[in-house]
Design a protein around this motif. Sequence first.
Motif, mmCIF file in Angstrom:
data_model
loop_
_atom_site.group_PDB
_atom_site.id
_atom_site.type_symbol
_atom_site.label_atom_id
_atom_site.label_comp_id
_atom_site.label_asym_id
_atom_site.label_seq_id
_atom_site.Cartn_x
_atom_site.Cartn_y
_atom_site.Cartn_z
ATOM 1 N N ALA A 236 40.951 47.870 61.613
ATOM 2 C CA ALA A 236 41.704 48.607 59.927
ATOM 3 C C ALA A 236 40.214 49.490 60.854
ATOM 4 O O ALA A 236 40.938 51.104 61.006
ATOM 5 N N GLY A 237 39.367 49.561 60.459
ATOM 6 C CA GLY A 237 38.466 50.766 60.861
ATOM 7 C C GLY A 237 38.337 51.772 62.021
ATOM 8 O O GLY A 237 38.002 52.410 61.898
ATOM 9 N N TYR A 240 41.388 53.645 61.495
ATOM 10 C CA TYR A 240 41.179 54.605 60.459
ATOM 11 C C TYR A 240 40.425 55.341 60.976
ATOM 12 O O TYR A 240 40.343 56.765 61.031
ATOM 13 N N GLY A 253 45.655 50.688 59.476
ATOM 14 C CA GLY A 253 44.277 51.514 59.434
ATOM 15 C C GLY A 253 44.500 52.817 59.341
ATOM 16 O O GLY A 253 43.530 53.899 58.587
#
Lengths: 301, 514, 336
Positions: A236-237, A240, A253
């Motif tokens: 997800a990071g 993102y 993300g």
Amino acid sequence: MIETVPGAGAQDVTSAHGRRRSSLRHLLGYPTAVFGLTVVLAFVLIAAFAPLIAPFDPNQGSLLRRLRPPVPLERSLPAHLLGTDQLGRDVMSQMAFGARVSLTVGIGVVALSGLVGGLLGLVAGYFRGRTDTALSRLADWTLAFPYLILAILLMGVLGPGILNLVIVLSIAGWPHFFRLLRAEVLVEREKAYVEAAHALGAARWTVMFKHIARNVAHTFFVLATVRLGLAVLSEAGLSYLGFGVPPNVPAWGSMIAGGQNYVETAWWLSAAPGLAILLLVLSVNLLGEGLRDAFDPRMRL
Amino acid sequence: MNLRSSMRLFVAATLVVAFAAAGVASAQEKVVRIAMSGPITTFDPANHRSRINENVIRNVFDSLVTVTPAGDTVLEMAESVEQIDDTTWEFRIRDGIRFHNGDPLTAADVAFSFNRVVVEGAMDGQTSPRKALMGSLERVEEVDPSTVRFHLAAPESELRVLTSAVFMQVMPKDYFERVGIEEFVRNPVGAGPFRVVEADFQERIVLERFDDYWGGAPDLAGEPGPARLDRVVFLVVPDASARVAALRAGDIDIIQDVLADQIPVIESDTNVVLKQQQGTNPVFLAFTVTQPPFDDPRVRRAIAHAIDYDLLVDALFGGRADALYGLPYTWNSEVKHDGLEPLDYDPIAAMAMLRAAGSSNLAFTIDTISTWRLVAEAVAQMLQDVGVDAQVRIWDQAALTPAVQAGERQAMVFTWGNASGNPAWPQFPNASGTGYTHWDDAEFRELMQRAPGIVDRGEREAVFRRAYEIHHEQLPLITLLVPRAVEATSARVSGFEVHPGGRVNMHRVDIQPR
Amino acid sequence: MSLAFLIHRLVQLIVVTFVIALTVFAVLRLTPGDPVELMMGRDEAVTQADIDRKRRALGLDRPLHVQFIAFVGGLVTGDLGMSLVQQRPVATLLRDRLPATIELAVAAMIVSFVIGIPVGVVAALKQNSAVDRLIMSLNFVGLSLPSFWQGIMLILLFGVVLGWLPSLGRISFDLVPARITGLYTVDALLTLDGRALQSALAHLVLPALTAGTAYAAIIARVVRSSMLEVMRQDYIRTAWSKGLRPRRIVFGHALRNALIPMITIAGLEAGSLLSGSVVIETVFSWPGLGRMVVQSIQGRDYALVQGAVVLLCVLYVMISLVVDVAYSIVDPRVRW
């Protein structure tokens, strides 16, 4: 050389040999673990049947229906339960396909890093000697890199993609499995049942895979849940930041990144995927906690 | 007293002193903080083509001529301008102008600065990317310490000559030649109202008032004189919502590039003021026409019919934009052409045209920067509706521009301003070297070169119209729309007006104390 | 702890740094998508000639070992080359960014200890009560939060809706803080600049809270379990039965026992905070090294990527080393 997750070394882990059989039934006695398991399974189902669940093509929208809030808020459209994004794409459909990315990457990473790290750990712990030294050194070096920065560097070079994510996060994550398994095996191989098996003439590989592996499996699974949660968060990071999946693949993300411009006016765009990540990781962690309690309450990971 | 309690006492005392000091903070400085959507890349006025660079540079360096927020071209450091003959114009420079390092500004500095731009290879063998903005200016000659002559290759109108003088700022020749380009970019010296005190190109630029500033253009609103502000801080805040949030929280005083979707939030806040003006920066979809599949004009035309221009304007901009339908001129252009058909939205025709061109399975990438992401994605979505697999990729401007200019991209969504309503506009985004498309049509080029020099107005306009026709036929780029320039400031800011070209000139801006 | 041990560890540090440099170098050059191709994107429109031209411009056409020697030589002398985008020395850019990252990491660590320790103590003292259960549940939430999302939500709440706290940057933009250490809070204290101190602290709150949440959760768990362990021990029971004041017991004995695992956690945390800085710094526009890594990869600023990643890795290794040394001091049982 470099300390790893507390307790991933040998000192805290005691064998649960002989307690395993009742473990699964035991697990059902933990309501939080049951909750975790149920939610994780629900997410797996959503991911597996995403095309059936998603009412719309997650990549296709209509500008005429953009930025509609979730039902039952004012201006919402019944067809779009979770509302629409800045291009009029259905948020629920994106969420369903996003679950695919999170779980594929998460499970893929745990499978690949668990397999590689676990096998190498078994081998290193069982045979010790030079193999062990070399592999341990490699693990130390990998752990000398900050996890996410190594991942970003590799993703920046390899380019976005689900397979790339799995490979990159596994490269950064295998030493954790390696260290745990190695430590476990170092303890197990001194035990009586191993000696007995050797005495009965069992081949070394048989002893390693059949006897020892079975006895260290439970710790492996507990670590696997911890790493699964971390892998989902890392994916997800990276998504993102724009280093995860390509722009046409809906991931939670990247949905949050896309919705960030609308956080004041269309909060659901970032709220929905954020809550989904939280719920999935929380459930995975609760399941892991349940497994740990069921197997061995003293085990620390 | 043991060690621990003395430590405690020390910390407590320090905090008390510190917070007491906060109460008697020195007379409040006047600071305006401006959010930029991306990093700057240089302080060299001759070596960039981006508005972000220009916004910062323009406050450090002054020009001979400037443009007011109302769009009028007025003299700045030039005192007067006079036409000598068809291709020669003489500028007189005001007396008493000094650079930040104390050197007087003379004709030699002006000639040096302009010749660095217009002479091929004058920048260490490189040619300035601003050359295309200089019209047919060939050379600037120093006549005496306060007079320069602009020598043109072909006759041009007074407005065009003045406009080329707007596009380059004056640099100090001696200082530049003494320290070299690297040091100059580190420690830039200009004759503008502010000097640079701190610069992290990717994060923030801090400017401080230059007390010996000459005063500024008399025709600008407000009294001439040194800047009202003590400091101007430019900050890089790429995220549009973060810019709005920071403005509303009082962390920023001026923001640009406000998304239409954020306008209601800004309008509901009494501490901030929304400012808008009809824009002059057309947004377009450009193709690299030297590479397949976009070397085929039929494919470009088919794409143009797959785009719903009105929907873009209404849905993405809430009506705060004007659709261009592929036409190569804007509302403020000196020359328009009623005979050109706006390209209408006709997806069925688009699909048929793609089939006819043998490009039914078209797949390509649209490259853009985050500012135009939404437009690019909406266009990609419309293209997907006609069976074209178009994907969008977002870049940093600094990384994308060189690749685009080298002809290494397929399609891009970009903007190219035309604040002065120049009828020659269509040639700039197509220009070789600095443009996007690498489109080079001999007749178009010849017309565009000839037109500005034609003295007879009717004839000149006819030539421009013929060039428009060629562009419209060939469609190396499809103009989509002109967004209104929407900016917002803290209610404490005064003297700031939205500039049609999106410039942020802080010469006469003031701010109320909190 | 002997001198030999220290020397041994220092030699290891040098070796590891070398390995890191080699790896970063290799990753940027040997993987299928090489940096030049990355810089140019991936289109058919990119020709081999374009790539070759850019390669030459970057000195990437030299033999690999020559490049590597030049890179390592640069590391030793502190010359890390020029940033392609900014046309400034990489070393200068890194030096300007480093304090921001350190300040945020330290603040996050303080936040996590300030929250984690008392919460863990309370949970242990009230074991199995409703309070304990609530704390342990929140704990799980803290461990499962995606930090970038948490940051966005905190900005929305405290920055936008309530307007209590600034949401981007390190210090109010109208203040130009004194540069002594580069840590704004420290510099503000040293120069007794109250406004700067206030502003710097206010800007630290949200990012430090975001970065520190997961670690507060970990610390609370560790403190709780080691407290429980100690409180089961005979000498503590004796202390209770002798009627010693509970405060004495908790802080004098039990908490002290939690010190060793806490050092490990602190070390891990500091390391992971460096790693997490890439995300947190991006969310809060914090001008540190993590954001620089992201910016430079996005800007295809190849020399800067190399420098920033190596610096972060070396910091990470140095922290691990300090932790190991600290560990051997507080726990004499640990031998190498």
